[in-house]
Scaffold this motif. Structure first.
Motif, PDB file in Angstrom:
ATOM      1  N   ASP A 125       0.791  -1.458   0.005  1.00  0.00           N
ATOM      2  CA  ASP A 125       0.027   0.006   0.131  1.00  0.00           C
ATOM      3  C   ASP A 125       0.895   1.177  -0.008  1.00  0.00           C
ATOM      4  OD1 ASP A 125      -2.774  -1.217   0.249  1.00  0.00           O
ATOM      5  OD2 ASP A 125      -1.814  -1.825   2.239  1.00  0.00           O
TER       6      ASP A 125
ATOM      7  N   ARG B 250       0.363   1.732  -3.840  1.00  0.00           N
ATOM      8  CA  ARG B 250      -0.439   2.645  -4.161  1.00  0.00           C
ATOM      9  C   ARG B 250      -0.167   3.960  -3.811  1.00  0.00           C
ATOM     10  NH1 ARG B 250      -5.299   0.184  -0.740  1.00  0.00           N
ATOM     11  NH2 ARG B 250      -6.693   1.839  -1.754  1.00  0.00           N
ATOM     12  N   VAL B 251       0.755   4.340  -2.833  1.00  0.00           N
ATOM     13  CA  VAL B 251       1.223   5.578  -2.411  1.00  0.00           C
ATOM     14  C   VAL B 251       2.693   5.578  -2.353  1.00  0.00           C
ATOM     15  CG1 VAL B 251       0.904   7.472  -0.640  1.00  0.00           C
ATOM     16  CG2 VAL B 251      -1.213   6.160  -1.228  1.00  0.00           C
TER      17      VAL B 251
ATOM     18  N   SER C 108       1.692   4.727  -8.925  1.00  0.00           N
ATOM     19  CA  SER C 108       1.688   5.115  -7.412  1.00  0.00           C
ATOM     20  C   SER C 108       1.424   6.687  -7.492  1.00  0.00           C
ATOM     21  CB  SER C 108       3.217   4.819  -6.677  1.00  0.00           C
ATOM     22  OG  SER C 108       2.984   5.201  -5.514  1.00  0.00           O
TER      23      SER C 108
ATOM     24  N   VAL D  56      -7.217   5.432   6.221  1.00  0.00           N
ATOM     25  CA  VAL D  56      -8.001   4.437   5.429  1.00  0.00           C
ATOM     26  C   VAL D  56      -9.474   4.687   5.793  1.00  0.00           C
ATOM     27  CG1 VAL D  56      -8.303   2.024   5.224  1.00  0.00           C
ATOM     28  CG2 VAL D  56      -6.063   2.878   5.615  1.00  0.00           C
ATOM     29  N   ARG D  57     -10.211   4.733   4.775  1.00  0.00           N
ATOM     30  CA  ARG D  57     -11.812   5.070   4.912  1.00  0.00           C
ATOM     31  C   ARG D  57     -12.362   3.932   4.165  1.00  0.00           C
ATOM     32  NH1 ARG D  57     -11.579  11.454   6.382  1.00  0.00           N
ATOM     33  NH2 ARG D  57     -10.609  11.293   8.159  1.00  0.00           N
ATOM     34  N   GLY D  58     -13.063   3.395   4.553  1.00  0.00           N
ATOM     35  CA  GLY D  58     -13.417   2.016   3.501  1.00  0.00           C
ATOM     36  C   GLY D  58     -12.571   1.459   2.840  1.00  0.00           C
ATOM     37  N   GLN D  59     -12.294   1.539   1.631  1.00  0.00           N
ATOM     38  CA  GLN D  59     -11.363   0.779   0.768  1.00  0.00           C
ATOM     39  C   GLN D  59     -10.243   1.804   0.311  1.00  0.00           C
ATOM     40  OE1 GLN D  59     -11.050  -2.512   0.680  1.00  0.00           O
ATOM     41  NE2 GLN D  59     -12.776  -2.613   1.885  1.00  0.00           N
ATOM     42  N   GLU D  60     -10.531   3.087   0.643  1.00  0.00           N
ATOM     43  CA  GLU D  60      -9.912   4.241   0.126  1.00  0.00           C
ATOM     44  C   GLU D  60      -8.628   4.563   0.929  1.00  0.00           C
ATOM     45  OE1 GLU D  60      -9.887   4.769  -3.072  1.00  0.00           O
ATOM     46  OE2 GLU D  60     -11.141   3.357  -3.553  1.00  0.00           O
ATOM     47  N   ILE D  61      -7.399   5.173   0.375  1.00  0.00           N
ATOM     48  CA  ILE D  61      -6.475   5.544   1.462  1.00  0.00           C
ATOM     49  C   ILE D  61      -6.504   7.237   1.274  1.00  0.00           C
ATOM     50  CG2 ILE D  61      -3.987   6.076   1.781  1.00  0.00           C
ATOM     51  CD1 ILE D  61      -3.639   3.337   0.799  1.00  0.00           C
ATOM     52  N   GLY D  62      -6.829   8.174   2.246  1.00  0.00           N
ATOM     53  CA  GLY D  62      -7.136   9.511   2.110  1.00  0.00           C
ATOM     54  C   GLY D  62      -5.679  10.074   2.413  1.00  0.00           C
TER      55      GLY D  62
END
Length: 881
Positions: free
Chosen positions: A805, A828-829, A856, A871-877
């Protein structure tokens, strides 16, 4: 015939005593309305304080002076005792001359004031004798202990490989590093270099296998490592092989072990908090307390709920006493029942320092009861503490022992006066119930400050609400413990009922821990302790300076309106007197204050950045041209990787994140931009353990770092590939940590990018972490391209750390990046820790393009500031600030 009115009774005849003053007026009403107060017996307090100070000094800076102090104190006690006896005045009798002359003449009888002075001097002399005797006893105990520990201490100083034989005296805890367990052994025999010696002392053993049972006799071998002076072990040892059990625990200890294990089995189906807190409240087993509950209880000072000590003893003794009273048992039977139950309770919960203090205080009170003497808390506490310090002077350095003594002293000395102050407002029963949660924290606050430099502002309200649930939780938990081995079907519903009480405690802790500002940062060290002590004394003096009485409430009701009216009259008079001139002055001052806020405060607030989200998971701190990354492991704890360059930036960042406990501090390598901010991170934070690069270079910086960590009492270990473990709610694993030839040679492959040419960058610790929120994080330190290629090959061969991630890009985004590693990680990031307008040209366009090419998202601290990922839901904020 019995008199109808006694002269010494409330409301009795005032004429019964010649010269008395009629008891009338408000003072008399307050006196008659207030319950009689009993003076606290503090005669043994000076001896206990002297014993504690001597034990603390003789187990630390004056370790070699124990015998000298013992001899000197014993001689001084004898001399002082002789002086007191010699100075004792003879009983006065009138002389023949006085009888014959009818006058006193030159041999006047001593007056009452003379007798009081003589009695006070004699009392002071006796205090000195008792204090010197206690000093001699503690010194003698310390000397005997040091003499028995000499063989073990000598081997520890040499770092020798030894075989230890002893008894397991603690329940296992997770190892600082790896997946093993650590426990303590009371050593009685040590074998090293073919020589067998009898000795004594505690050694903390770490092994990768399950720990032996409490009380078992074991043999274990390994290299002895020194530890800082303190209340615990003399050394640490990592087991070099299997731990051999020489003899099982005694039958009684086996029974307690069965009861503890059965309780864990019975509570296993319950909710998460009940699985952890019911065994914690009943027997002190905190191995299953959820991290979020444990942290909340620490923030609100509710950890005493699972730290079995005086409060639990009081509950057990009160329950047994009530049962004996219902059965109309005689005094001897009551004393015997309580003594047996207290002994069994100590064995069940394990004789930790706080438990020993409570047990010996209970023993002193029982002795007074058996002798028909009134039992008092202060003498019992002082006697118990003195005896324990003579037997084991190292208890003076035990935070558990000191906190237990301080809390009990606070209850004994402060609870009564506080209850009397509260009684006119709340009634006596409520006042007594509410005084304890004020008294104990007041006494423990300065000591707790040494462990955690914060003042828990929510401690008192949280304890007021949670403490009533402790009684049913303890009683029901012990009933479930007793029934669990033989009647689990009965124990389960009882444990479930106990879980309702612990659920209330957990809910209170989490609710108050979530209140903004629940913990007030406070200066660390002696100055901070002194400041909090003075503040506490000042507040107590203000609260306790006036005697209570029924007139308090009435006087308050009358005084408050008068004060309000007085203020209003003065304001009106001032307004009329000054008129428009005063209005203009006030307006001018308000305008100046507003202008100052606009000019000064607003830019500072803007510069401070936005608030960090409460649910942050990973944060790249803006420390300029350097690295510092935090991975959350609890409400106020984190794994911290690197601490940035010299300065306060990393410390301020962790303060903003609310990190007060570092479960694991990782220093990837010893370059200044990664370790320079260590002092700011250590200041005001508890660091559980540190993992460092295996290459101690640059040598000066590595030495300074190890020295700072050692001074802070932080266990340090050099990283090795494959190391791993749990830190709070996160897990970690070392992917790369080379201090050998490959690190030296990989730079020669020339990756450039600013490597200093000493191989230090390629000795960086590369780490993989997984958060409780499910984020996979890889931190690459300053690895150069050659070392990154080697890491990519190793990861590809094992199929690990693929498609993670988050990646912290190596070396601030230098041009020395491995395409193979970027492709394997495919994050991802990608976080780039880099300083604005740095002279190195970091991050390079090639490095940014490489990680962008694998899909990325790029986050740079020079553009974002401190970057917090959620992490909120399946998303990275992302939150920048």
């Amino acid at each position: 015939m019995t008199p109808l009115v006694r002269s010494d009774a409330p409301g009795g005849s005032v004429d019964a005593v010649p010269g008395s003053v009629p008891a009338t007026g408000p003072a008399a009403r307050r006196t008659l309305a207030s319950p009689p107060t009993r003076r606290v017996d503090l005669r043994l307090a000076p001896a206990a304080l002297v014993s504690w100070a001597a034990a603390w000094a003789l187990t630390g800076p004056m370790l070699g002076w124990a015998r000298t102090v013992a001899v000197g104190a014993a001689l001084a006690a004898v001399v002082a005792g002789v002086a007191v006896v010699a100075a004792r005045p003879a009983r006065w009798a009138p002389s023949d001359r006085w009888r014959s002359q009818g006058t006193r003449g030159s041999e006047a009888a001593p007056t009452g004031a003379d007798r009081r002075r003589q009695g006070g001097a004699r009392s002071a002399g006796l205090h000195v004798v008792v204090a010197l005797a206690c000093l001699a006893a503690v010194s003698l105990g310390a000397h005997a202990q040091v003499a028995r520990q000499a063989p073990l201490r000598s081997l520890v100083g040499q770092g020798a490989h030894a075989e230890l034989v002893g008894r397991v005296v603690s329940e296992p805890r997770p190892a600082v590093f790896g997946d093993g367990e650590r426990w303590q052994v009371a050593v009685r025999q040590v074998t090293a270099r073919g020589i067998v010696s009898s000795t004594a002392g505690l050694v903390e053993v770490t092994a990768d296998r399950a720990a032996p049972r409490y009380g078992a006799s074991v043999a274990v071998s390994g290299v002895l490592r020194p530890v800082d002076a303190g209340d615990g072990p003399l050394a640490r040892l990592t087991a070099a092989g299997p731990v051999a059990e020489r003899a099982p625990p005694t039958a009684l200890l086996r029974a307690t072990h069965t009861m503890r294990s059965a309780l864990l089995d019975v509570t296993d189906p319950l909710s998460a908090q009940a699985r952890g807190l019911v065994p914690g409240v009943a027997v002190g087993d905190t191995s299953r307390v959820p991290d979020v509950v444990d942290e909340a209880m620490r923030v609100t000072s509710l950890t005493h709920v699972t730290a079995v000590s005086g409060g639990h003893f009081a509950i057990v003794v009160a329950a047994l006493t009530a049962l004996c009273a219902l059965a109309r048992a005689p005094r001897a039977v009551r004393v015997g029942v309580v003594a047996v139950a207290a002994t069994a309770f100590v064995l069940l919960v394990r004789p930790e320092p706080s438990v020993l203090r409570a047990a010996w205080t209970c023993a002193a009170a029982l002795l007074a009861l058996a002798l028909g003497r009134p039992s008092s808390g202060a003498p019992a506490l002082a006697a118990a503490a003195t005896v324990l310090l003579v037997v084991d002077p190292w208890l003076a350095r035990s935070y558990g022992f000191v906190l237990s003594c301080a809390a009990t002293a606070g209850l004994v000395l402060l609870a009564g006066p506080l209850a009397r102050r509260l009684a006119p407002w709340t009634g006596r029963a409520r006042a007594v119930a509410r005084a304890g949660p004020w008294a104990a924290p007041a006494a423990c606050g300065p000591v707790l400050l040494l462990l955690d430099p914060h003042v828990p502002l929510m401690s008192v309200p949280a304890n007021l609400l949670a403490t009533p649930a402790l009684v049913p939780a303890t009683v029901l938990g012990l009933v479930a413990t007793s029934a669990a081995p033989w009647a689990p079907g009965v124990a389960l519903p009882v444990a479930w009922l106990a879980g309702l009480s612990t659920g209330w405690i957990a809910g209170v802790a989490q609710t108050f821990a979530a209140v903004p500002g629940a913990r007030l940062p406070w200066p660390a060290g002696p100055l901070g302790v002194a400041a909090l002590t003075l503040l506490t004394v000042a507040v107590l003096a203000l609260v306790l300076r006036r005697p209570p009485g029924e007139g308090w409430r009435r006087e308050w009701r009358e005084a408050a309106p008068r004060a309000v009216r007085r203020v209003r009259r003065r304001v009106r008079r001032a307004a009329v007197r000054h008129g428009r001139a005063r209005t203009a002055t006030v307006a001018g001052l308000a305008g100046a204050a507003l202008l100052a806020a606009l000019v000064v405060a607003v830019p500072r607030l803007a510069g401070a950045g936005h608030a960090v989200p409460d649910d942050w998971q990973v944060a790249a701190c803006d420390v300029g041209q350097g690295d510092s990354l935090a991975v959350r492991t609890g409400p106020t704890s984190a794994v911290v990787v690197d601490v940035g360059p010299d300065g306060e930036a990393a410390g301020r960042c962790l303060d903003r994140l609310g990190v007060s406990t570092v479960d694991l501090l990782v220093l990837s390598h010893f370059h200044a931009d990664h370790v320079g901010g260590l002092a700011a991170v250590l200041r005001g934070r508890a660091v559980t353990a540190a993992l460092v690069s295996p290459l101690d270079a640059p040598e000066g910086q590595a030495s300074a770092v190890r020295s700072s960590l050692g001074a802070a009492g932080v266990p340090v270990r050099a990283a090795a590939v494959g190391d791993g473990g749990t830190a709070g709610s996160a897990t970690w694993r070392v992917l790369a940590a080379s201090g050998g030839p490959r690190a030296e040679g990989s730079h020669a492959a020339g990756s450039g990018g600013g490597d200093e040419g000493d191989g230090v960058n390629d000795a960086s610790v590369a780490l993989e972490l997984r958060t409780a929120g499910g984020l996979d994080v890889v931190v690459l330190g300053d690895l150069e391209e050659g070392a990154q290629d080697s890491l990519a090959a190793d990861l590809a061969a094992t199929g690990s750390a693929a498609d993670v991630d988050v990646v912290k890009m190596a070396h601030h985004g230098s041009r020395s990046q491995s395409a193979a590693l970027a492709g394997h990680l495919s994050p991802r990031v990608t976080l780039v820790s880099v300083g604005a307008d740095n002279t190195y040209g970091h991050p390079t366009d090639d490095a940014l393009a490489l990680y962008a090419s694998v899909g990325s998202a790029l986050v740079r601290t020079d553009e974002c500031g401190t970057a917090a990922l959620v992490v909120r839901g399946q998303e990275i904020g992302l939150a920048c600030g």
